[in-house]
Design a protein around this motif. Sequence first.
Motif, PDB file in Angstrom:
ATOM      1  N   HIS A 155      -2.571  -0.109   6.889  1.00  0.00           N
ATOM      2  CA  HIS A 155      -2.048  -0.308   5.539  1.00  0.00           C
ATOM      3  C   HIS A 155      -0.838  -1.226   5.605  1.00  0.00           C
ATOM      4  CE1 HIS A 155      -4.352   2.819   3.488  1.00  0.00           C
ATOM      5  NE2 HIS A 155      -4.100   3.646   4.481  1.00  0.00           N
ATOM      6  N   SER A 156      -0.579  -1.939   4.510  1.00  0.00           N
ATOM      7  CA  SER A 156       0.719  -2.596   4.429  1.00  0.00           C
ATOM      8  C   SER A 156       1.715  -1.532   3.985  1.00  0.00           C
ATOM      9  CB  SER A 156       0.671  -3.743   3.422  1.00  0.00           C
ATOM     10  OG  SER A 156       0.289  -3.257   2.165  1.00  0.00           O
ATOM     11  N   TRP A 157       2.913  -1.610   4.487  1.00  0.00           N
ATOM     12  CA  TRP A 157       3.863  -0.533   4.203  1.00  0.00           C
ATOM     13  C   TRP A 157       5.307  -1.018   4.131  1.00  0.00           C
ATOM     14  CZ3 TRP A 157       7.527   0.781   8.019  1.00  0.00           C
ATOM     15  CH2 TRP A 157       7.293   0.205   9.275  1.00  0.00           C
ATOM     16  N   ASP A 188      -7.249  10.847   0.160  1.00  0.00           N
ATOM     17  CA  ASP A 188      -8.482  10.083   0.004  1.00  0.00           C
ATOM     18  C   ASP A 188      -9.653  10.942  -0.438  1.00  0.00           C
ATOM     19  OD1 ASP A 188      -7.776   7.516   0.336  1.00  0.00           O
ATOM     20  OD2 ASP A 188      -8.191   7.428   2.496  1.00  0.00           O
ATOM     21  N   ARG A 241       0.143   9.725  -5.436  1.00  0.00           N
ATOM     22  CA  ARG A 241      -0.341   8.480  -6.024  1.00  0.00           C
ATOM     23  C   ARG A 241       0.678   8.046  -7.057  1.00  0.00           C
ATOM     24  NH1 ARG A 241      -5.238   7.255  -4.281  1.00  0.00           N
ATOM     25  NH2 ARG A 241      -6.380   9.142  -3.741  1.00  0.00           N
ATOM     26  N   ASN A 243       0.793  -1.220   0.000  1.00  0.00           N
ATOM     27  CA  ASN A 243       0.000   0.000   0.000  1.00  0.00           C
ATOM     28  C   ASN A 243       0.829   1.276   0.000  1.00  0.00           C
ATOM     29  OD1 ASN A 243      -2.720   0.358  -0.113  1.00  0.00           O
ATOM     30  ND2 ASN A 243      -3.041  -0.867   1.721  1.00  0.00           N
ATOM     31  N   LEU A 244       1.651   1.402   1.055  1.00  0.00           N
ATOM     32  CA  LEU A 244       2.409   2.645   1.229  1.00  0.00           C
ATOM     33  C   LEU A 244       3.901   2.390   1.106  1.00  0.00           C
ATOM     34  CD1 LEU A 244       0.739   4.025   4.495  1.00  0.00           C
ATOM     35  CD2 LEU A 244       0.094   4.498   2.140  1.00  0.00           C
ATOM     36  N   GLY A 282       4.775   0.440  -3.441  1.00  0.00           N
ATOM     37  CA  GLY A 282       3.475   0.896  -2.946  1.00  0.00           C
ATOM     38  C   GLY A 282       2.650   1.617  -3.995  1.00  0.00           C
ATOM     39  N   GLU A 283       1.342   1.626  -3.756  1.00  0.00           N
ATOM     40  CA  GLU A 283       0.431   2.392  -4.605  1.00  0.00           C
ATOM     41  C   GLU A 283       0.544   3.869  -4.277  1.00  0.00           C
ATOM     42  OE1 GLU A 283      -1.508   1.364  -7.098  1.00  0.00           O
ATOM     43  OE2 GLU A 283      -0.317  -0.457  -6.759  1.00  0.00           O
TER      44      GLU A 283
END
Length: 320
Positions: free
Chosen positions: A32-34, A111, A161, A2-3, A86-87
């Motif tokens: 989040h996964s990071w 967001d 992003r 994610n991050l 990450g996204e």
Amino acid sequence: MNLSLITPVYNEQENLPFLFEAIYAVMNSLNHSWEVILVDDGSRDHSLSVLQEYAQKDPQHIRVISFRRNFGQTAAIAAGLDYAQGEIIILLDADMQNDPADIPMMLAKLDEGYDLVSGWRKSRKDNAITRNFPSMIANWLISRVTGVHLHDYGCTLKVYRRDVLEGFRLYGEMHRFIPVYASSVGAKITEVQVNHSPRKFGKTKYGLERTVKVVLDLFTVKFLVAFSSKPIYLFGGTGGLLMSVGAAMMFYLLVRRLFFLVSVTGSPLFQVSAMFFTLGFQSLLMGLIAELLVRTYHESQRKPTYTVRSMINLDQDPRD
Ligand code: UDP
Ligand code: MG
């Protein structure tokens, strides 16, 4: 993933433990996964061994890239971007002048539908004369020239992003111009105020000379964003203007010769007009060469001249 947090590190050994502490506190509070990618930019102190220690303890989250020598903050950031998975990409300095605790607030802002959230150090704690004042002018100038209005281009803490970063190569001191590039590919950009503290350990790597580099980079960025797919518009436009001035002068000389019998070659205006005309013509030809270069650039990388936000009922890459 994610991050991805990306942090350039150059001689920051005393700051690193505090940095890790702050990063863990924030990241563990988020759902989040990071990962964090720390890029050691050829540090001459013990930064690298400190980084290695943390990486060994937590291979799931901590990744380290170590440069052979000091290549500069922008290169360090570029390396981080190359390896980030990450996204969402978060850039952060290692010196704890930025506050990692601002990250959740910036993510919340993202967001709301933005592609880039830029930090603004409203009360910046750096040297007023060599840093804050020149940077105020630089920010004003960049905003005016590029039309992307931000108060603080120089603040590293920004959230992106990933897709608005794709295809952008970073040279010189250019990481601060990412928002300009992002805006040119259609990113929605906003800014939020972030905390800023004075440096506790180590010293700043920059002074007044940085502003000069930033202004020079601004020329390149403006040119690339505005004309990189159509350089003939700039060169041809300038060339046409110069040639028109030259032609107008010649016309004036001709009228004087015909009706008032004033010698053409006796006036310095003759040389000046010839100079304008030649320069103008040269510029036009340079524009044509630039057009050739642009074709090589786009076609060798198969880089499209547009960016797509989304597609419906289409998913294959046009290149395959
Ligand atoms: N940095 C780097 N390479 C350099 C100079 C700086 O990686 O050649 C890193 C530095 O370790 C810090 C960040 O870039 O994490 C910002 O540097 P600094 O704090 O000196 O800049 P300032 O905050 O004074 O603008
Ligand atoms: Mg700093």
